[in-house]
Write an enzyme that holds these catalytic residues in place. Structure first.
Site, PDB file in Angstrom:
ATOM      1  N   TYR A   1       0.852  -1.182   0.000  1.00 53.61           N
ATOM      2  CA  TYR A   1       0.000   0.000   0.000  1.00 53.61           C
ATOM      3  C   TYR A   1       0.887   1.231   0.000  1.00 53.61           C
ATOM      4  O   TYR A   1       1.846   1.309   0.778  1.00 53.61           O
ATOM      5  CB  TYR A   1      -0.894   0.003   1.244  1.00 53.61           C
ATOM      6  CG  TYR A   1      -1.805   1.222   1.358  1.00 53.61           C
ATOM      7  CD1 TYR A   1      -2.848   1.418   0.458  1.00 53.61           C
ATOM      8  CD2 TYR A   1      -1.606   2.160   2.367  1.00 53.61           C
ATOM      9  CE1 TYR A   1      -3.684   2.518   0.569  1.00 53.61           C
ATOM     10  CE2 TYR A   1      -2.447   3.271   2.484  1.00 53.61           C
ATOM     11  CZ  TYR A   1      -3.482   3.444   1.581  1.00 53.61           C
ATOM     12  OH  TYR A   1      -4.307   4.533   1.694  1.00 53.61           O
TER      13      TYR A   1
ATOM     14  N   ASP B   1       9.294   2.747  -0.007  1.00 51.82           N
ATOM     15  CA  ASP B   1       8.230   3.436   0.728  1.00 51.82           C
ATOM     16  C   ASP B   1       8.377   3.048   2.193  1.00 51.82           C
ATOM     17  O   ASP B   1       8.010   1.950   2.610  1.00 51.82           O
ATOM     18  CB  ASP B   1       6.859   3.040   0.182  1.00 51.82           C
ATOM     19  CG  ASP B   1       5.729   3.771   0.913  1.00 51.82           C
ATOM     20  OD1 ASP B   1       6.021   4.473   1.910  1.00 51.82           O
ATOM     21  OD2 ASP B   1       4.567   3.636   0.489  1.00 51.82           O
TER      22      ASP B   1
ATOM     23  N   LYS C   1       4.023   8.975   8.996  1.00 52.54           N
ATOM     24  CA  LYS C   1       3.789   8.376  10.316  1.00 52.54           C
ATOM     25  C   LYS C   1       4.775   8.885  11.389  1.00 52.54           C
ATOM     26  O   LYS C   1       4.612   9.996  11.866  1.00 52.54           O
ATOM     27  CB  LYS C   1       3.746   6.859  10.174  1.00 52.54           C
ATOM     28  CG  LYS C   1       2.562   6.496   9.242  1.00 52.54           C
ATOM     29  CD  LYS C   1       2.185   5.059   9.146  1.00 52.54           C
ATOM     30  CE  LYS C   1       0.875   4.954   8.351  1.00 52.54           C
ATOM     31  NZ  LYS C   1       0.893   4.098   7.199  1.00 52.54           N
TER      32      LYS C   1
HETATM   33  C1  LIG Z   1       0.304   4.600   5.798  1.00 52.75           C
HETATM   34  C2  LIG Z   1       1.072   4.396   4.557  1.00 52.75           C
HETATM   35  C3  LIG Z   1       0.960   5.249   3.448  1.00 52.75           C
HETATM   36  C4  LIG Z   1      -0.053   6.350   3.390  1.00 52.75           C
HETATM   37  O1  LIG Z   1       0.156   7.316   4.363  1.00 52.75           O
HETATM   38  P1  LIG Z   1      -1.097   8.269   4.777  1.00 52.75           P
HETATM   39  O2  LIG Z   1      -0.484   9.223   5.746  1.00 52.75           O
HETATM   40  O3  LIG Z   1      -2.124   7.363   5.353  1.00 52.75           O
HETATM   41  O4  LIG Z   1      -1.574   8.930   3.540  1.00 52.75           O
HETATM   42  C5  LIG Z   1       1.793   5.052   2.366  1.00 52.75           C
HETATM   43  N1  LIG Z   1       2.683   4.049   2.362  1.00 52.75           N
HETATM   44  C6  LIG Z   1       2.824   3.194   3.395  1.00 52.75           C
HETATM   45  C7  LIG Z   1       3.841   2.116   3.330  1.00 52.75           C
HETATM   46  C8  LIG Z   1       2.000   3.327   4.516  1.00 52.75           C
HETATM   47  O5  LIG Z   1       2.116   2.444   5.510  1.00 52.75           O
END
Ligand SMILES: *Cc1c(COP(=O)(O)O)cnc(C)c1O
Length: 434
Positions: free
Chosen positions: A144, A239, A267
């Site tokens: 994701y 990511d 995060k």
């Molecule tokens: C949470 C997450 C996102 C998206 O971040 P948001 O702040 O929810 O938009 C993208 N990539 C990874 C790996 C994530 O865990």
């Protein structure tokens, strides 16, 4: 435990907010029941509006590595807020936080701050495409990367839980440039490269996947991926919105020897406030507006209150690297306890840990990709989730999420959680027999 107030609050929310929630995975759809409405958090605990207390293993889905209401982060936020909430002009806080990230992550000379992980990844992709002059990208099923159009294809957790591999409203014209490979399967990546007519701008991967449950990439796979990208002049993007400052201080880079060309963050670097960032070497970042032609902007980007929170969190982590040892040991103890509890009643459980991240699947075979993850027993997970919740343990409400340990998750809390797991799994085993 009574949930009446949360049930009422959910009914009220439902009338004015789609599904009653502002992010789908909060809805408890895959485990049944209604989501808890939270009144406050304190250290390793959250309290719902019915007055129930829970040990929190969700931690706002990752950001709160110091638990709730950390005194240092709180003080930094209050101090910044008193000076003004937003200026739309540079502050030195942005430079300080950028310096911290640059000093920790190899190959990153510059970072740009945005307001969410989604925005960070979306912008990183545009930069990769602008830099290489290519349109195609490769992503992995089950990874994701936020909900931007070209990435909302086979995107794990929320999407998996709801059985939407992609989404209406995303034009096929946009996703036709997104090639899908299988996690930990280098042949599938090589095939994508072959299929791409005009070349691949970037491969984007969660080097420690946390959005299909916790499924780390193998060192061999990442090494081969790096080689394939180099061969094709393709950028490799890690990511690390979840794994950055979570799996270890340097995120996946502290675990694997493979170096990406770009990294996305979110995060933890916001300390609980809305922050995202993406970074790369100076040569790539020079293509970003206003230095270069690739456009990217944000009214609240680098917001001073959010930067202050992030800076407080990241500085604290940097000064106390031993936190990761403690966090990792507690995560391992928790997973060992879950596994013993499951084994004691002949329920199969696969577990994994990366620093403060933990994951478990009700499965009798190890999980190395999304297709295997989908074989897990989600019915047992739903029962486990409910049983644990009723005993004051707040776990993510989907079998495809990662759990988190904070510095406020004590050994006593871990022990209490394991005791609850023994009772709940025993009940599940008994209900299966009868
Ligand atoms: C949470 C997450 C996102 C998206 O971040 P948001 O702040 O929810 O938009 C993208 N990539 C990874 C790996 C994530 O865990």
């Amino acid at each position: 435990m009574g949930y009446e107030k949360s049930i009422d609050a959910f009914g009220e929310a439902y009338r004015v907010i789609p599904g009653g929630v502002d992010s789908p995975v909060r809805a408890f759809a895959s485990v049944g029941g209604t989501p808890l409405f939270i009144e406050r958090g304190e250290g390793g605990y959250i309290y719902d509006i019915d007055g129930n207390r829970y040990i929190d293993y969700v931690q706002s889905w990752g950001p709160l590595i110091f638990g709730h209401c950390d005194k240092d982060i709180e003080a930094a936020v209050i101090e910044a807020a008193k000076r003004g909430l937003s200026f739309g002009a540079p502050t030195t806080l942005e430079t300080r936080l950028a310096e911290e990230i640059v000093s920790l992550f190899d190959g990153i000379d510059k970072v740009r701050f945005v307001s969410s992980g989604t925005e960070a990844v979306m912008s990183a992709l545009r930069l990769a495409r602008g830099y290489t002059g290519r349109d195609d990208i490769i992503k992995f099923t089950g990874c994701y990367h936020g909900h931007s159009d070209s990435l909302l294809v086979q995107a794990g957790s929320g999407a998996a839980t709801f059985g939407n591999p992609s989404s209406p409203g995303v034009p096929a014209d946009l996703t036709k440039h997104t090639l899908l490979a299988q996690y930990n399967n280098i042949q599938s990546v090589a095939k994508c490269f072959e299929q791409s007519v005009n070349g691949v701008a970037c491969v984007i991967i969660e080097p420690i996947a946390g959005n299909m449950g916790l499924v780390p990439a193998t060192e061999e796979f990442l090494t081969q991926l790096r080689a394939l990208c180099d061969e094709h002049g393709t950028l490799l993007i890690f990511d690390e919105v979840m794994s950055g400052f979570r799996a270890c201080l340097k995120g996946a880079q502290g675990i694997t020897a493979v170096k990406p060309d770009m990294v996305t963050f979110g995060k933890v670097i916001g300390g609980g406030m809305p922050v995202g960032a993406f970074g790369a070497g100076a040569k790539i970042m020079a293509h970003l507006s206003p230095e270069g032609p690739v456009y990217q902007a944000g009214t609240l980007s680098g917001n001073p209150v959010a930067m202050a929170a992030g800076l407080a969190a990241v500085t604290k982590l940097k000064h106390n690297p031993s936190h990761y040892v403690t966090l990792g040991n507690r995560a391992k103890a928790l997973m060992k306890g879950f596994k013993s509890a499951a084994n004691s009643v002949s329920i199969a459980l696969e577990t994994d840990v990366r620093g403060s991240m933990f994951g478990f699947f009700f499965s009798d075979t190890p999980i190395s990709n999304f297709e295997e993850a989908l074989q897990n027993d989600t019915e047992t997970f739903a029962k486990f989730h409910r049983g644990m919740l009723d005993r004051g343990i707040y776990l993510a409400c989907s079998a495809y999420e990662t759990g988190f340990i904070s510095t406020q998750t004590t050994d006593a809390m871990i022990e209490e959680t394991i005791r609850a797991a023994y009772i709940v799994l025993q009940e599940i085993a008994e209900s299966k027999q009868s």
